[in-house]
Design a protein around this motif. Structure first.
Motif, short mmCIF file in Angstrom:
data_model
loop_
_atom_site.label_atom_id
_atom_site.label_comp_id
_atom_site.label_asym_id
_atom_site.label_seq_id
_atom_site.Cartn_x
_atom_site.Cartn_y
_atom_site.Cartn_z
N THR A 64 -30.45 37.80 -19.97
CA THR A 64 -31.32 36.86 -20.70
C THR A 64 -31.94 35.86 -19.73
O THR A 64 -31.42 35.63 -18.64
CB THR A 64 -30.50 36.07 -21.74
N GLN A 65 -33.01 35.24 -20.20
CA GLN A 65 -33.67 34.21 -19.39
C GLN A 65 -32.72 33.03 -19.17
O GLN A 65 -32.69 32.43 -18.09
CB GLN A 65 -34.95 33.73 -20.10
N GLU A 66 -31.89 32.74 -20.18
CA GLU A 66 -30.93 31.64 -20.04
C GLU A 66 -29.95 31.91 -18.88
O GLU A 66 -29.66 31.03 -18.07
CB GLU A 66 -30.15 31.49 -21.36
N ASN A 110 -26.68 43.42 -20.81
CA ASN A 110 -27.93 42.75 -21.16
C ASN A 110 -28.17 41.58 -20.21
O ASN A 110 -27.25 41.11 -19.54
CB ASN A 110 -27.86 42.25 -22.60
#
Ligand code: SAM
Length: 247
Positions: free
Chosen positions: A187-189, A185
């Motif tokens: 994520t933006q983080e 996956n």
């Protein structure tokens, strides 16, 4: 599942899936080598505990297909590349790529001697002469002039968080080269953290390749980092520091 309960050790061939989902399809010799690699991993696994992925179809997808698909269309680049696989474990993604591109030179690094010992004995059994196994911490390899800024392509799968992976990989890549971080996956983080880290390391994020695996439909992201400037000698920091104090 216990390894000893695996009765079928024949890999599925899945030529159509290779053709439709990657830029590569194994020849007969390459198929034999992939099968031999699988048999070697399963056999050694009983002593060495190399991988939890042992069923033929799952091994095909998560170790073989994933290794090849991760580098996208680079698999068919005409030039012979110098490649380093960081934290290679039992040889993934490095060994499938060494089978697919015998004209490339692949350095496979891991800090665990028994895993590198497996690679050292298996590569010649598969008829591969383009695999160079190294037992070391990658922080030391990254400061070694034999390896620093020497590679066209650095690969890192399932080793650490993204910014740690960037600190391990980018010092090894020459200007104009690429590091590919194999991720699940995304994520933006993680993207924000990575952006800050690569700026300090002489790189930039050049591509995020999102795809699904063909059998279990799992999500993958391969993050491409382009090397635009030499990495400051300060990086990678001493053994253990990148994970203790991530950039
Ligand atoms: N890349 C392989 C794969 O995807 O199947 C193995 C992944 S395994 C989860 C992580 C590997 O990274 C382990 O074999 C470990 O020994 C190695 N590793 C972790 N940190 C390392 C470091 N700083 N230097 C060298 N190897 C490291």
């Amino acid at each position: 599942m216990n390894n000893s309960s695996i009765s079928n050790t024949e890999l599925p061939q899945l030529a159509t899936i290779w053709q439709e989902t990657t830029d590569w399809c194994p020849t007969e010799l390459q198929q034999v080598r992939l099968q031999s690699l699988y048999t070697a991993v399963i056999t050694a696994n009983q002593q060495l505990n190399l991988t939890r992925i042992t069923e033929p179809a799952e091994f095909w997808e998560k170790h073989l297909w994933d290794s090849i698909r991760g580098i996208g269309e680079l698999i068919k680049i005409p030039s012979a590349l110098k490649v380093i696989d960081i934290g290679t474990g039992a040889g993934f993604p490095g060994l499938p790529l060494a089978i697919a591109r015998t004209d490339w030179q692949l350095t496979l690094v891991d800090s665990t001697a028994k895993k590198v010992g497996f690679i050292s004995s298996t590569a010649p059994e598969l008829g591969l002469t383009n695999v160079h196994p190294v037992v070391s911490r990658i922080e030391d390899v990254g400061q070694d002039r034999q390896h620093r800024h020497r590679y066209d392509l650095a690969l890192i799968r399932a080793v650490a968080s993204v910014n740690v992976c960037a600190e391990y990989a980018l010092p090894l890549v020459k200007i104009g080269g690429t590091a590919i971080l194999y991720r699940g996956n995304w994520t933006q983080e993680e993207a924000d953290l990575l952006e800050l880290a690569v700026a300090k390391l002489g790189g930039e994020i050049s591509k995020i390749d999102r795809f699904n695996t063909p059998l279990s439909d799992s999500i993958r992201h391969c993050i491409y980092l382009h090397k635009i400037a030499d990495t400051h000698p300060y990086y990678p920091r001493a053994v253990g520091i990148p994970t203790q104090k991530p950039l």
